[in-house]
Design an enzyme around this catalytic site. Structure first.
Site, PDB file in Angstrom:
ATOM      1  N   HIS A   6       0.929  -1.659  -0.130  1.00 24.59           N
ATOM      2  CA  HIS A   6      -0.128   0.030  -0.339  1.00 24.59           C
ATOM      3  C   HIS A   6       0.876   0.819   0.240  1.00 24.59           C
ATOM      4  O   HIS A   6       0.580   2.211  -0.404  1.00 24.59           O
ATOM      5  CB  HIS A   6      -1.287   0.091   1.294  1.00 24.59           C
ATOM      6  CG  HIS A   6      -1.812  -1.050   1.655  1.00 24.59           C
ATOM      7  ND1 HIS A   6      -1.608  -1.719   2.364  1.00 24.59           N
ATOM      8  CD2 HIS A   6      -3.153  -1.430   1.122  1.00 24.59           C
ATOM      9  CE1 HIS A   6      -2.633  -2.955   1.919  1.00 24.59           C
ATOM     10  NE2 HIS A   6      -3.562  -2.700   1.513  1.00 24.59           N
ATOM     11  N   ARG A  25      -3.568  -9.869   4.634  1.00 25.64           N
ATOM     12  CA  ARG A  25      -4.288 -11.489   5.102  1.00 25.64           C
ATOM     13  C   ARG A  25      -3.067 -12.368   5.078  1.00 25.64           C
ATOM     14  O   ARG A  25      -3.177 -13.456   6.433  1.00 25.64           O
ATOM     15  CB  ARG A  25      -5.252 -12.457   3.647  1.00 25.64           C
ATOM     16  CG  ARG A  25      -6.178 -11.546   3.427  1.00 25.64           C
ATOM     17  CD  ARG A  25      -7.208 -12.387   2.993  1.00 25.64           C
ATOM     18  NE  ARG A  25      -8.888 -12.087   2.749  1.00 25.64           N
ATOM     19  CZ  ARG A  25      -9.363 -11.382   1.523  1.00 25.64           C
ATOM     20  NH1 ARG A  25      -8.552 -10.326   0.762  1.00 25.64           N
ATOM     21  NH2 ARG A  25     -10.599 -10.558   1.953  1.00 25.64           N
TER      22      ARG A  25
END
Ligand code: PAF
Length: 288
Positions: free
Chosen positions: A37, A187
């Site tokens: 990100h 995740r």
């Protein structure tokens, strides 16, 4: 960095910024941020006068048996990371703000969601595209930044931007990996130590595909067989799919003419992990 929860407040703000001639970059996320990100955030800051990030765990893109409620959330940590990078505004809406009672409009995706993750996760891309269009309408960015790790998502959003005539520049940046090659993902935190060790098999199998391609192999079946061999040799992995598809329509390729997306998805304990590589090309092939 200012945190804004209200849609009208963002819309007024971006309208004024646009009037002042500022360029607006936007990175939509579901939070629990990692270097992947942050690479998008850095690019947006480099290319624009103002950068917006959104954090919203979007309920409409999770199936009933998926991990919506357990999806990792840590606003304080995310806020510190974004502040450190120099992000100007964080849009952090509630579900009620994004989907008030009576909400009833969705964007349908055709064809591009019939393969890869779309086949396994029914309605997933409809939820993604709907929320991304809403976020675009709220933030009104000039440019937006996505990661190659979700290559199918990137292609579907690029198609939506084109089909719905949005005036937004669409950038896709390379996959950011851990030292051993595992693609960064929120995740990954679901993995136990043993699973984490085996997770690197995805990267190894894609490296093998690249190696074969570089040596001149163009038969998808051969490349797939070698990928599967590596994945099968890791007993904790359950293979969801291994596909070699074209970059425009995501249709399976028997023979690779110039470029191809190799995409893999596996279940590993509680996590479903995806990864990919573009043979004969790179992330730029997914940009608009
Ligand atoms: O890639 C993601 O994190 C999400 O799918 C997105 C694009 C933020 C939409 O919820």
């Amino acid at each position: 960095m200012k945190i804004i929860k209200d849609i009208k407040e963002i819309q007024n703000l971006t309208e004024n910024l646009r009037k002042e001639g500022k360029s607006i970059g936007f990175v939509p996320t579901m939070g629990y941020l990692h270097e992947g990100h942050l690479s998008l955030v850095r690019e947006s800051i480099k290319e624009n006068s103002i950068t917006f990030v959104s954090i919203f765990v979007n309920p409409t893109q999770f199936g009933p048996a998926e991990d919506f409620s357990s999806y990792p959330r840590d606003l304080e940590r995310d806020r510190d990371l974004l502040e450190n990078e120099g992000v100007d505004y964080l849009f952090y809406p509630t579900s009620k703000t994004m989907y008030p009672s009576g909400y009833s409009t969705f964007v349908n995706v055709n064809l591009l969601d019939e393969t890869l993750c779309g086949r396994r996760r029914e309605g997933h891309f409809r939820g993604v595209v709907t929320v991304v269009l809403k976020l675009f309408n709220i933030v009104q960015p000039h440019s937006t930044y996505f990661g190659q790790k979700d290559a199918q998502q990137a292609l579907i959003i690029r198609q939506m931007i084109e089909d719905l005539n949005l005036n937004i520049r669409f950038r896709v940046l390379p996959i950011i990996r851990e030292k051993d090659g595992l693609a960064m993902s929120s995740r990954n935190r679901y993995l136990t130590a043993d699973e984490r060790e085996q997770a690197v098999a995805l990267y190894k199998s894609l490296k093998k595909a690249e190696e074969l391609f570089e040596r001149g192999e163009r038969r998808s079946l051969k490349i797939k067989q070698e990928i599967l061999k590596i994945l099968y040799s890791h007993d904790l992995l359950k293979i969801d799919y291994v596909e070699i598809v074209d970059l425009a329509k995501l249709r399976p390729l028997n023979i690779i003419k110039d470029k191809a997306l190799v995409a893999v998805a596996v279940y590993l304990g509680k996590a479903r992990l995806i990864d990919n590589t573009i043979l004969g090309g790179n992330n730029e092939d997914l940009c608009s």
